[in-house]
Write an enzyme that holds these catalytic residues in place. Sequence first.
Site, PDB file in Angstrom:
ATOM      1  N   CYS A  82     -90.975  -4.729-101.578  1.00  0.00           N
ATOM      2  CA  CYS A  82     -92.286  -5.378-101.519  1.00  0.00           C
ATOM      3  C   CYS A  82     -93.098  -4.888-102.720  1.00  0.00           C
ATOM      4  O   CYS A  82     -93.430  -3.703-102.808  1.00  0.00           O
ATOM      5  CB  CYS A  82     -92.988  -5.017-100.208  1.00  0.00           C
ATOM      6  SG  CYS A  82     -94.623  -5.746-100.067  1.00  0.00           S
ATOM      7  N   CYS A 214     -97.958 -12.012-103.174  1.00  0.00           N
ATOM      8  CA  CYS A 214     -96.635 -11.412-102.953  1.00  0.00           C
ATOM      9  C   CYS A 214     -96.155 -10.904-104.319  1.00  0.00           C
ATOM     10  O   CYS A 214     -95.939 -11.709-105.234  1.00  0.00           O
ATOM     11  CB  CYS A 214     -95.685 -12.467-102.387  1.00  0.00           C
ATOM     12  SG  CYS A 214     -93.964 -11.947-102.333  1.00  0.00           S
TER      13      CYS A 214
HETATM   14  N1  LIG Z   1     -91.503 -11.028 -97.117  1.00  0.00           N
HETATM   15  C1  LIG Z   1     -90.712 -10.375 -98.123  1.00  0.00           C
HETATM   16  C2  LIG Z   1     -91.035  -8.915 -98.291  1.00  0.00           C
HETATM   17  C3  LIG Z   1     -92.452  -8.639 -98.712  1.00  0.00           C
HETATM   18  C4  LIG Z   1     -92.789  -9.071-100.131  1.00  0.00           C
HETATM   19  C5  LIG Z   1     -94.163  -8.581-100.530  1.00  0.00           C
HETATM   20  N2  LIG Z   1     -95.259  -9.198 -99.910  1.00  0.00           N
HETATM   21  C6  LIG Z   1     -94.344  -8.395-102.017  1.00  0.00           C
HETATM   22  O1  LIG Z   1     -95.485  -8.116-102.407  1.00  0.00           O
HETATM   23  O2  LIG Z   1     -93.379  -8.402-102.771  1.00  0.00           O
HETATM   24  C7  LIG Z   1     -89.209 -10.506 -97.781  1.00  0.00           C
HETATM   25  O3  LIG Z   1     -88.859 -10.647 -96.601  1.00  0.00           O
HETATM   26  O4  LIG Z   1     -88.400 -10.434 -98.705  1.00  0.00           O
END
Ligand SMILES: N[C@@H](CCC[C@H](N)C(=O)O)C(=O)O
Length: 270
Positions: A82, A214
């Site tokens: 993340c 993200c």
């Molecule tokens: N939902 C993603 C993991 C989280 C990603 C995050 N919010 C970021 O900032 O990179 C997954 O399941 O791969």
Amino acid sequence: MRFAKGHGTENDFVILPDPDGALDLSADQVARLCDRRAGIGGDGVLRVVRTAALEEPVTGTAADGEWFMDYRNADGSIAEMCGNGVRVFARYLLHAGLVDKGPITVGTRAGARRVEVEPDGDITVDMGLPEVLGTGAARLAGGEEVRGVRISVGNPHLACVLDRPVAGVDLSAAPELDPEEFPEGGNVEVVAETGPGTLDMRVYERGSGETRSCGTGIVAAAVAATGAAGTPATWRVRVPGGECVVFLDARGARLRGPAVIVAEGEVHPG
Ligand SMILES: N[C@@H](CCC[C@H](N)C(=O)O)C(=O)O
């Protein structure tokens, strides 16, 4: 159970300090903590645990740092990496006095990540080399098919550069992905170039739904937008929760942006 709450461009996290690895965190507990009405609310949980105290020891560079980011999505599922989370994680380590100022190596399931605090307070993370895996497609909630680039930033992404504004794209439900292209599911970004070196992006995250930012998705968007133009390249990426900058070169990607702690408290048992 003590907690803190933090966010990076409004990608928000419940932070659980667990230095000695005493917490046995179930998927159900994570989902309840992340519940925005009955819990604290968040896009995910960051468990802050000493690498040496992990119940299942990690291998490779993941074991390099003193601290390990045990990341969980809002539905309780586990993700490898993340990008905003690791920046907020580093901010928490500094805030809690668990590390001194300076570059911090954080272990993640995708390997170690080096994090630095910039003079203006922004936090930059070295995201390593994103891997372009080919093309792919997703069917959006309204039935429209969008095509994009499959990219691993430690976790799986489909980054779709569109020739129209992203504001009107229907992300009201999980985009459908081809299980052969995404055996572990994936995160879907819709991206539009808004000027030289600038992008708008929205994202539907695996395990968390549409979020306001993200970090790994922002890197995937920058890689997809760079395409055949090649590196080095710098992109300012605007998301609903703010803006981050991605620097791409032959060594990999660096992600820079704000990361803050907004609250601390105690979770009541039950
Ligand atoms: N939902 C993603 C993991 C989280 C990603 C995050 N919010 C970021 O900032 O990179 C997954 O399941 O791969």
